[in-house]
Design a protein around this motif. Structure first.
Motif, PDB file in Angstrom:
ATOM      1  N   SER A 144       0.281  -0.969   0.421  1.00 40.15           N
ATOM      2  CA  SER A 144       0.091  -0.008   0.094  1.00 40.15           C
ATOM      3  C   SER A 144       1.250   1.392   0.021  1.00 40.15           C
ATOM      4  CB  SER A 144      -1.396  -0.135   1.384  1.00 40.15           C
ATOM      5  OG  SER A 144      -1.490   1.321   1.193  1.00 40.15           O
ATOM      6  N   ILE A 145       0.562   2.279  -0.551  1.00 38.01           N
ATOM      7  CA  ILE A 145       1.332   3.457  -0.554  1.00 38.01           C
ATOM      8  C   ILE A 145       0.301   4.056  -0.195  1.00 38.01           C
ATOM      9  CG2 ILE A 145       2.954   3.078  -2.084  1.00 38.01           C
ATOM     10  CD1 ILE A 145       1.278   4.331  -4.518  1.00 38.01           C
ATOM     11  N   ALA A 146      -1.002   4.239   0.758  1.00 36.23           N
ATOM     12  CA  ALA A 146      -1.870   4.896   0.738  1.00 36.23           C
ATOM     13  C   ALA A 146      -1.297   5.629   2.147  1.00 36.23           C
ATOM     14  CB  ALA A 146      -3.293   4.854   0.677  1.00 36.23           C
ATOM     15  N   ALA A 147      -1.747   6.973   2.318  1.00 38.24           N
ATOM     16  CA  ALA A 147      -1.602   7.179   4.276  1.00 38.24           C
ATOM     17  C   ALA A 147      -2.690   7.265   4.566  1.00 38.24           C
ATOM     18  CB  ALA A 147      -1.736   9.221   3.924  1.00 38.24           C
ATOM     19  N   GLY A 148      -2.475   6.617   6.239  1.00 36.12           N
ATOM     20  CA  GLY A 148      -3.805   6.703   7.042  1.00 36.12           C
ATOM     21  C   GLY A 148      -4.113   5.453   7.090  1.00 36.12           C
ATOM     22  N   ILE A 149      -3.492   4.559   6.311  1.00 36.82           N
ATOM     23  CA  ILE A 149      -4.502   2.784   6.423  1.00 36.82           C
ATOM     24  C   ILE A 149      -2.905   2.503   6.859  1.00 36.82           C
ATOM     25  CG2 ILE A 149      -5.558   1.302   4.815  1.00 36.82           C
ATOM     26  CD1 ILE A 149      -6.978   3.647   4.489  1.00 36.82           C
TER      27      ILE A 149
END
Length: 271
Positions: free
Chosen positions: A95-100
């Motif tokens: 994942s490259i998503a912030a906050g997960i």
């Protein structure tokens, strides 16, 4: 040779895929793309030679590594939908998503699964192959798999392995700092405008000075303060400016900005 698939073909995926192709790290045919907007997917495939997948399901069934380059609010929909296939084919999930968090992703796929999950936090400058990324894997991810993901992100800058608990601080000093730096450059250029230099020219001068300073620091074995001392002649102009910055709380303001980012990020993660 590993096959790497990207779900989502926005700016970050575009930067990563182009970086991998340019570096020759792996054959372009081993890069796979899926996107809910076929036009964006097909455009990137045409530009890079990557392989098109007609659906997320096809991609998950084909590759060894799935990189989730989607917005954070889509995770709670996309991961549960793909969970059966992910568990069946067992690719490394990135994942490259912030906050997960890693644990949140594990729960969305299935808490009892042994999924290998790696979280990456890249920054804006990855789009010009000068990025800084933090990488962290869960307990199921092997050191070799984490090293491979580090190498992927080194194709567009620098990447380091960090504990997930330090991601909030990383976000402040790497993820948010481009905005702080843009603000600093803009302040320098507006000060030059005050003294009659055109804004466009002043911005170019300030941006190059900041770029060169960063490169100087990165390639030097000196500390920032040692380099400041080298520039600051006794009784000169630079020390006058440095003292004026400190008198007006420059360093304290930067620390407070980092404090604000860390607090906000940690509160978001709690929510």
């Amino acid at each position: 040779m590993m096959k790497v698939g990207f779900i989502g073909t926005g700016n970050m995926t575009s930067a990563i895929v182009k970086g991998i192709v340019a570096s020759g790290q792996m054959p372009k045919e081993n890069l796979y793309l899926s996107n809910r907007t076929p036009e964006k997917r097909d455009r990137l495939a045409s530009e890079t030679g990557a392989t098109v997948c007609s659906s997320n399901e096809e991609l998950v069934s084909t590759v060894d590594v799935v990189i989730l380059a989607i917005k954070p609010n889509l995770f709670s929909t996309v991961l549960p939908e793909l969970a059966p296939l992910l568990i069946e084919h067992n690719p490394v999930v990135v994942s490259i998503a912030a906050g997960i968090s890693l644990s949140q992703m594990h729960s969305m796929i299935g808490q009892d699964s042994a999924m290998r999950i790696i979280r990456v936090m890249p920054n804006l400058n990855s789009q010009i192959s000068e990025g800084m990324a933090a990488v962290c894997g869960n307990d199921h991810a092997t050191a070799e798999e984490i090293d491979f993901i580090v190498s992927v992100f080194e194709s567009i800058g620098e990447a380091i392995v960090m504990k997930e608990e330090d991601f909030s601080v990383f976000s402040a000093i790497a993820g948010c700092s481009p905005a702080f730096t843009f603000l600093f450059v803009d302040a320098l250029s507006r000060a030059a405008v005050k003294y009659g230099i055109p804004k466009e020219m002043a911005t170019k001068i300030a941006a190059q000075a900041v770029l060169g300073s960063g490169k100087m620091l990165k390639e030097s074995d000196q500390t920032p303060w040692n380099l400041i001392d080298q520039v600051s002649s006794p009784g000169g102009t630079t020390i006058e400016g440095v003292l004026a910055l400190e008198e007006n709380g420059f360093m304290t303001s930067v620390v407070k900005a980092v404090d604000a980012v860390v607090e906000k990020d940690r509160n978001m993660n709690k929510e």
